[in-house]
Design a protein around this motif. Structure first.
Motif, PDB file in Angstrom:
ATOM      1  N   ASP A 223       0.949  -0.835  -0.176  1.00 11.72           N
ATOM      2  CA  ASP A 223      -0.420   0.045  -0.361  1.00 11.72           C
ATOM      3  C   ASP A 223       0.624   1.286   0.254  1.00 11.72           C
ATOM      4  OD1 ASP A 223      -2.361  -0.974  -0.480  1.00 11.72           O
ATOM      5  OD2 ASP A 223      -3.131  -0.904   1.859  1.00 11.72           O
ATOM      6  N   TRP A 224       2.288   1.257  -0.074  1.00 10.30           N
ATOM      7  CA  TRP A 224       2.818   2.233   0.560  1.00 10.30           C
ATOM      8  C   TRP A 224       2.518   3.957   0.544  1.00 10.30           C
ATOM      9  CZ3 TRP A 224       7.479   0.301  -0.559  1.00 10.30           C
ATOM     10  CH2 TRP A 224       7.210  -0.765  -1.896  1.00 10.30           C
ATOM     11  N   PRO A 225       2.394   3.616   2.219  1.00 14.16           N
ATOM     12  CA  PRO A 225       2.195   4.084   3.187  1.00 14.16           C
ATOM     13  C   PRO A 225       2.711   5.397   3.060  1.00 14.16           C
ATOM     14  CG  PRO A 225       2.660   2.886   4.481  1.00 14.16           C
ATOM     15  CD  PRO A 225       2.144   2.339   2.762  1.00 14.16           C
ATOM     16  N   GLY A 226       3.478   5.889   3.075  1.00 13.32           N
ATOM     17  CA  GLY A 226       5.054   6.368   2.907  1.00 13.32           C
ATOM     18  C   GLY A 226       5.253   7.077   0.975  1.00 13.32           C
ATOM     19  N   ASN A 227       4.603   7.011   0.317  1.00  7.32           N
ATOM     20  CA  ASN A 227       4.777   7.103  -1.006  1.00  7.32           C
ATOM     21  C   ASN A 227       6.115   6.766  -1.992  1.00  7.32           C
ATOM     22  OD1 ASN A 227       1.764   7.889  -1.101  1.00  7.32           O
ATOM     23  ND2 ASN A 227       2.130   8.681   0.500  1.00  7.32           N
TER      24      ASN A 227
END
Length: 481
Positions: free
Chosen positions: A349-353
């Motif tokens: 999900d890449w919360p830190g993008n």
């Protein structure tokens, strides 16, 4: 009946697109090469031209400027499978009416043709950007990024103020730098300033500069960011964290185009382009009284919303490979991703993008023992906890404490919930224990405590005096260096 000329060397695309346009009521002629395009322009002048970029006998975008030199009223729509920011900018600079990345929706195509017919005109400019320029930082071919590229392409030739919004780590500064590097101000400075990193009492001096003696410690005149960026671009990062009092002065500068230094009397012209960025919902901040509505509308002239990485998973593999390639230029060994590893990346999900992905790839390039990174190693690395990821869930202890403060105020001073002072009150209650805790952690060393909190030492001293904190008692003795 309006006449459309379609130029593409792919037989299937010519057939499908021509059928859709004829069904929309247009007369359609087709060509597969630039030579055929020239003959069609001479024998059957079209009302709209659609052209691919890569053709057997040349570059379609290079040819657009030549066509518009003799037919400046002809709307040109560029179609391309090379869906990069460079392609969008080159098409716009060449004078194209619009740019559609392949694969495109046929309904979108017919609507674009109809809009082009309704707004004929446009002048041609010589393209200034080479295709696939490796210095351009934005990467991604997803539909969401194509929308971003289109907006960037349309603003590089003017000085309109741009507001970039998006979660932390999505690349807001990269967008600002692209706008600067591709625009007319590219030879002048690009000056960034992070509003969240500057103490409230110093932000005006940082922005507008100060004269000697303007305040304690001002030993000489210092130019602010507006002066440093003269002729170029000033990037106001985290604009949503700007103090309300500084917002008022920034608004005056944007309205008048002039400013004075702190402690100065001479008026200075603000010759800068403004690009601002925020990870907050500024409309919500306006409604809550934390951001000036008039300043918001001054900044939000051209909005660019950057999608989080989880909403453009198709770009993850290309970004990951780019970061691994860049790691090689930094002296790290070359690594490649196995197919199953790519699937693991795309499922995360890449919360830190993008920033989280970049740092993960650099870590793997440095620490992986194998040349090929497999799914197992990738899962283990992510599972150990990526320190660059953003934890979206608030700490339950802090959340409970804030709610308790609000409940106490509601009981003791009900008007405090409606008089606009709630933010200052809550922050004030948090500030004292924060400062005391950091002083204790650093043995009373004010300099180290200030650095840990994100203040300079003079500001910390002022806060200590204002809050009446006894450093000798709370911090274990005053240590000033």
């Amino acid at each position: 009946m309006t006449r459309v000329l379609l130029v593409d060397d792919d037989d299937a695309i010519r057939t499908v697109v021509a059928h859709a346009l004829r069904r929309a009521g247009h007369e359609v002629r087709t060509a597969a090469t630039l030579a055929e395009l020239g003959r069609e322009l001479a024998s059957h002048p079209p009302d709209v031209l659609l052209t691919d970029v890569v053709l057997p006998d040349g570059d379609g975008i290079d040819h657009v400027a030549r066509v518009l030199a003799t037919r400046p009223d002809l709307p040109v729509i560029v179609l391309s499978a090379r869906n990069t920011l460079t392609t969008a900018v080159r098409a716009t600079e060449a004078g194209a009416y619009d740019y559609l990345p392949k694969p495109f929706d046929l309904d979108t195509l017919t609507r674009t043709v109809a809009a082009a017919l309704a707004r004929r005109g446009g002048a041609a400019d010589e393209a200034q950007v080479a295709d696939d320029d490796p210095s351009l930082p934005l990467i991604g071919r997803s539909p969401a990024m194509q929308d971003v590229y289109r907006v960037i392409a349309r603003v590089v030739s003017n000085d309109l103020t741009v507001l970039v919004s998006g979660e932390s780590g999505t690349g807001k500064e990269l967008v600002a730098r692209a706008i600067h590097d591709l625009g007319a101000r590219r030879a002048a400075p690009f000056v960034p300033i992070n509003m969240a990193a500057i103490p409230r009492d110093l932000i005006e001096a940082e922005l507008f500069g100060h004269e000697r003696g303007a305040f304690t410690g001002a030993a000489q005149r210092t130019a602010g960011r507006f002066e440093q960026a003269a002729g170029g671009t000033l990037f106001l990062d985290e604009i949503g964290d700007m103090p309300i009092e500084a917002q008022t002065r920034l608004l005056r500068v944007l309205q008048s185009g002039e400013f004075t230094t702190v402690g100065g009397a001479r008026t200075i012209r603000a010759d800068v382009r403004i690009v601002a960025a925020t990870n907050r919902d500024l409309r919500q901040a306006v409604a809550g009284g934390q951001f000036r509505e008039d300043l918001y509308y001054r900044l939000d002239v051209v909005p660019i919303a950057l999608p989080p990485l989880r909403e453009r998973r198709g770009d993850v593999a290309e970004l990951a490979r780019h970061f691994l390639d860049r790691a090689v230029t930094e002296g790290l060994p070359r690594k490649t991703l196995e197919g199953e590893a790519v699937a693991v990346l795309e499922a995360h999900d890449w919360p830190g993008n993008v920033r989280e992905l970049e740092n993960l790839m650099r870590r793997l390039a440095a620490l992986s023992r194998d040349d090929r990174i497999g799914a197992g190693e990738l899962r283990a690395t992510i599972g150990r906890g990526n320190g660059d990821a953003v934890d979206a869930a608030p700490d339950p202890g802090i959340e409970a404490a804030v709610r308790a403060m609000i409940e106490r105020l509601a009981r003791q001073e009900p008007r405090a919930l409606d008089d606009g002072s709630l933010y200052a009150r809550i922050i004030g209650e948090v500030e004292r224990p924060l400062i005391e805790a950091m002083l204790a952690r650093h043995g009373g060393n004010q300099l180290r405590a200030a650095r840990a909190i994100g203040l300079n030492r003079n500001t910390l001293r002022k806060r200590l005096d204002m809050l009446g904190i006894d450093v000798g008692v709370r911090g274990g003795g005053m240590i000033d260096a």
